[in-house]
Design a protein around this motif. Sequence first.
Motif, PDB file in Angstrom:
ATOM      1  N   ALA A 106       0.802  -1.222   0.000  1.00 55.36           N
ATOM      2  CA  ALA A 106       0.000   0.000   0.000  1.00 55.36           C
ATOM      3  C   ALA A 106       0.835   1.272   0.000  1.00 55.36           C
ATOM      4  O   ALA A 106       0.420   2.286  -0.578  1.00 55.36           O
ATOM      5  N   LEU A 107       2.011   1.242   0.625  1.00 51.89           N
ATOM      6  CA  LEU A 107       2.760   2.476   0.850  1.00 51.89           C
ATOM      7  C   LEU A 107       3.987   2.640  -0.044  1.00 51.89           C
ATOM      8  O   LEU A 107       4.690   3.640   0.072  1.00 51.89           O
ATOM      9  N   THR A 108       4.254   1.703  -0.913  1.00 48.80           N
ATOM     10  CA  THR A 108       5.359   1.857  -1.860  1.00 48.80           C
ATOM     11  C   THR A 108       4.816   2.148  -3.251  1.00 48.80           C
ATOM     12  O   THR A 108       3.673   1.821  -3.570  1.00 48.80           O
ATOM     13  N   VAL A 109       5.644   2.763  -4.060  1.00 47.02           N
ATOM     14  CA  VAL A 109       5.260   3.175  -5.412  1.00 47.02           C
ATOM     15  C   VAL A 109       5.829   2.181  -6.414  1.00 47.02           C
ATOM     16  O   VAL A 109       6.947   1.690  -6.250  1.00 47.02           O
ATOM     17  N   TRP A 111       7.777   0.572  -9.255  1.00 44.61           N
ATOM     18  CA  TRP A 111       9.070   0.794  -9.907  1.00 44.61           C
ATOM     19  C   TRP A 111       9.951   1.796  -9.154  1.00 44.61           C
ATOM     20  O   TRP A 111      10.804   2.448  -9.726  1.00 44.61           O
ATOM     21  N   ASP A 112       9.727   1.910  -7.850  1.00 49.63           N
ATOM     22  CA  ASP A 112      10.566   2.775  -7.014  1.00 49.63           C
ATOM     23  C   ASP A 112      11.429   1.875  -6.130  1.00 49.63           C
ATOM     24  O   ASP A 112      10.938   1.323  -5.145  1.00 49.63           O
ATOM     25  N   PRO A 113      12.706   1.693  -6.447  1.00 50.78           N
ATOM     26  CA  PRO A 113      13.543   0.724  -5.713  1.00 50.78           C
ATOM     27  C   PRO A 113      13.787   1.135  -4.270  1.00 50.78           C
ATOM     28  O   PRO A 113      14.024   2.305  -3.967  1.00 50.78           O
ATOM     29  N   HIS A 114      13.720   0.147  -3.385  1.00 50.81           N
ATOM     30  CA  HIS A 114      14.064   0.311  -1.973  1.00 50.81           C
ATOM     31  C   HIS A 114      14.785  -0.960  -1.534  1.00 50.81           C
ATOM     32  O   HIS A 114      14.191  -1.816  -0.875  1.00 50.81           O
ATOM     33  N   SER A 115      16.043  -1.074  -1.894  1.00 49.94           N
ATOM     34  CA  SER A 115      16.774  -2.304  -1.586  1.00 49.94           C
ATOM     35  C   SER A 115      16.879  -2.525  -0.074  1.00 49.94           C
ATOM     36  O   SER A 115      16.806  -3.660   0.405  1.00 49.94           O
ATOM     37  N   GLY A 116      17.046  -1.439   0.694  1.00 51.23           N
ATOM     38  CA  GLY A 116      17.114  -1.582   2.144  1.00 51.23           C
ATOM     39  C   GLY A 116      15.803  -2.087   2.723  1.00 51.23           C
ATOM     40  O   GLY A 116      15.791  -2.903   3.647  1.00 51.23           O
ATOM     41  N   LEU A 117      14.687  -1.616   2.185  1.00 52.34           N
ATOM     42  CA  LEU A 117      13.388  -2.074   2.649  1.00 52.34           C
ATOM     43  C   LEU A 117      13.171  -3.532   2.263  1.00 52.34           C
ATOM     44  O   LEU A 117      12.610  -4.308   3.044  1.00 52.34           O
ATOM     45  N   PHE A 118      13.598  -3.918   1.080  1.00 49.70           N
ATOM     46  CA  PHE A 118      13.492  -5.326   0.676  1.00 49.70           C
ATOM     47  C   PHE A 118      14.277  -6.218   1.624  1.00 49.70           C
ATOM     48  O   PHE A 118      13.781  -7.258   2.089  1.00 49.70           O
ATOM     49  N   ASP A 119      15.504  -5.826   1.938  1.00 48.15           N
ATOM     50  CA  ASP A 119      16.316  -6.629   2.861  1.00 48.15           C
ATOM     51  C   ASP A 119      15.657  -6.689   4.240  1.00 48.15           C
ATOM     52  O   ASP A 119      15.654  -7.741   4.893  1.00 48.15           O
ATOM     53  N   GLY A 120      15.104  -5.556   4.694  1.00 46.47           N
ATOM     54  CA  GLY A 120      14.432  -5.546   5.989  1.00 46.47           C
ATOM     55  C   GLY A 120      13.197  -6.428   6.001  1.00 46.47           C
ATOM     56  O   GLY A 120      12.919  -7.120   6.992  1.00 46.47           O
ATOM     57  N   LEU A 121      12.436  -6.438   4.904  1.00 44.46           N
ATOM     58  CA  LEU A 121      11.267  -7.307   4.810  1.00 44.46           C
ATOM     59  C   LEU A 121      11.687  -8.766   4.861  1.00 44.46           C
ATOM     60  O   LEU A 121      11.060  -9.589   5.551  1.00 44.46           O
ATOM     61  N   LEU A 122      12.756  -9.102   4.153  1.00 46.24           N
ATOM     62  CA  LEU A 122      13.242 -10.478   4.173  1.00 46.24           C
ATOM     63  C   LEU A 122      13.708 -10.869   5.571  1.00 46.24           C
ATOM     64  O   LEU A 122      13.450 -11.987   6.044  1.00 46.24           O
ATOM     65  N   ILE A 149      10.005   5.395   3.281  1.00 45.17           N
ATOM     66  CA  ILE A 149       9.109   6.173   2.430  1.00 45.17           C
ATOM     67  C   ILE A 149       9.076   7.647   2.824  1.00 45.17           C
ATOM     68  O   ILE A 149       8.321   8.440   2.256  1.00 45.17           O
ATOM     69  N   GLY A 150       9.893   8.022   3.816  1.00 47.19           N
ATOM     70  CA  GLY A 150       9.993   9.421   4.212  1.00 47.19           C
ATOM     71  C   GLY A 150       8.846   9.917   5.067  1.00 47.19           C
ATOM     72  O   GLY A 150       8.534  11.120   5.049  1.00 47.19           O
ATOM     73  N   SER A 151       8.235   9.022   5.847  1.00 53.02           N
ATOM     74  CA  SER A 151       7.087   9.417   6.669  1.00 53.02           C
ATOM     75  C   SER A 151       7.287   9.090   8.140  1.00 53.02           C
ATOM     76  O   SER A 151       6.310   8.876   8.866  1.00 53.02           O
ATOM     77  N   TRP A 152       8.547   9.046   8.591  1.00 57.95           N
ATOM     78  CA  TRP A 152       8.804   8.769  10.001  1.00 57.95           C
ATOM     79  C   TRP A 152       8.323   9.952  10.840  1.00 57.95           C
ATOM     80  O   TRP A 152       8.670  11.104  10.576  1.00 57.95           O
ATOM     81  N   PRO A 153       7.501   9.727  11.867  1.00 60.99           N
ATOM     82  CA  PRO A 153       6.959  10.840  12.650  1.00 60.99           C
ATOM     83  C   PRO A 153       7.976  11.429  13.627  1.00 60.99           C
ATOM     84  O   PRO A 153       8.953  10.777  13.998  1.00 60.99           O
ATOM     85  N   GLU A 154       7.708  12.642  14.057  1.00 59.39           N
ATOM     86  CA  GLU A 154       8.538  13.317  15.053  1.00 59.39           C
ATOM     87  C   GLU A 154       8.134  12.814  16.434  1.00 59.39           C
ATOM     88  O   GLU A 154       6.994  13.010  16.869  1.00 59.39           O
ATOM     89  N   LEU A 155       9.080  12.170  17.122  1.00 60.40           N
ATOM     90  CA  LEU A 155       8.801  11.601  18.433  1.00 60.40           C
ATOM     91  C   LEU A 155       9.670  12.196  19.537  1.00 60.40           C
ATOM     92  O   LEU A 155       9.624  11.720  20.671  1.00 60.40           O
ATOM     93  N   GLU A 156      10.440  13.204  19.226  1.00 62.37           N
ATOM     94  CA  GLU A 156      11.322  13.804  20.219  1.00 62.37           C
ATOM     95  C   GLU A 156      10.753  15.086  20.807  1.00 62.37           C
ATOM     96  O   GLU A 156      10.956  15.376  21.984  1.00 62.37           O
ATOM     97  N   VAL A 157      10.078  15.870  19.985  1.00 68.20           N
ATOM     98  CA  VAL A 157       9.527  17.148  20.443  1.00 68.20           C
ATOM     99  C   VAL A 157       8.087  17.275  19.958  1.00 68.20           C
ATOM    100  O   VAL A 157       7.642  16.549  19.062  1.00 68.20           O
ATOM    101  N   CYS A 158       7.366  18.205  20.544  1.00 72.51           N
ATOM    102  CA  CYS A 158       6.015  18.508  20.088  1.00 72.51           C
ATOM    103  C   CYS A 158       6.096  19.170  18.711  1.00 72.51           C
ATOM    104  O   CYS A 158       6.883  20.100  18.502  1.00 72.51           O
ATOM    105  N   VAL A 159       5.291  18.701  17.763  1.00 73.35           N
ATOM    106  CA  VAL A 159       5.357  19.242  16.405  1.00 73.35           C
ATOM    107  C   VAL A 159       4.788  20.655  16.330  1.00 73.35           C
ATOM    108  O   VAL A 159       5.040  21.369  15.349  1.00 73.35           O
ATOM    109  N   ALA A 160       4.053  21.085  17.337  1.00 71.49           N
ATOM    110  CA  ALA A 160       3.461  22.422  17.307  1.00 71.49           C
ATOM    111  C   ALA A 160       4.390  23.469  17.918  1.00 71.49           C
ATOM    112  O   ALA A 160       4.692  24.491  17.293  1.00 71.49           O
ATOM    113  N   CYS A 161       4.866  23.213  19.141  1.00 68.34           N
ATOM    114  CA  CYS A 161       5.693  24.211  19.829  1.00 68.34           C
ATOM    115  C   CYS A 161       7.187  23.909  19.748  1.00 68.34           C
ATOM    116  O   CYS A 161       8.007  24.731  20.178  1.00 68.34           O
TER     117      CYS A 161
END
Length: 283
Positions: A106-109, A111-122, A149-161
């Motif tokens: 669902a989240l990959t495009v 013909w967009d290679p992600h060799s690191g993601l493939f290895d991690g899935l394996l 996929i470039g969607s890692w959330p911010e978990l260190e600080v509040c995204v607003a302040c």
Amino acid sequence: MALIQDTGVTLKRLDFSESSQVLVIFTREHGKVRAIAKGIKRSTKTRFATAIDLLEVGDMVFSVRQPRQETLAIITEWKQRQALAGLREKLARLYAGQYAAEVTAALTVDWDPHSGLFDGLLVVLQELCESEVVLEAIVAYQGLLLREIGSWPELEVCVACRRPPSAEGDLWFSSFEGGLLCRDCEPGFAEKRLVDRRAVDWIRGHGTRDDSAGGGSNMATREPPPVARGKPCHPAPPVARGKPCHPGVAEAAFAVLNYHIAHLMGREPLLASKLVPARKGSP
């Protein structure tokens, strides 16, 4: 049409006819490929044919017309390298593997290679073959997928302040805003959910952080386990260093990242409820 060689994992399959299949395959060098395997289920006098199974690893040869995104590739050869039979020994393992396949598809495009993601899935599929606890492995893979996929959330600080949340009080997470909300800022946002602080701490410290950052597991850079044909599944290195977390924390960590993944997908992953069934009395 030139022939292309690659190694792939089947994420989806659909019987197209009595002898053919339409497949979604995540390949190492070419990313997600939608393809048709014509006659793959047709047996002959000298060859007994079997269909390509879900979550099967194989070496493939295929061809594709241009433009790639608008046509199905044609698989001309498929040689199974690993059936990952251990996934089918326990239902929880199979559900976990199918969840990983579903969110990857669902989240990959295309013909967009992600060799690191493939290895991690394996890696995670290999680990699940002999794992008794699946959520910690899946949480690590959720983190890898979101980073790739470039969607890692911010978990260190509040995204607003942009300040670190206080050590006490409620903590919130907004997928639309891309991370945590402190108790002072959250009233101004509609889309949010209350999160477990222990789960956020565990996500930050295990399974999704680079080794160079002082611990954790970097699934994308680890060498994937062997997939030689005919050999049994071998357990991969653990996806998270340190002591295993409390089951409740693993469930809460999975819920946070699954909530974010569901927001990105536009729907709840179908297999999510199989991994963490709803508790009686929960909303």
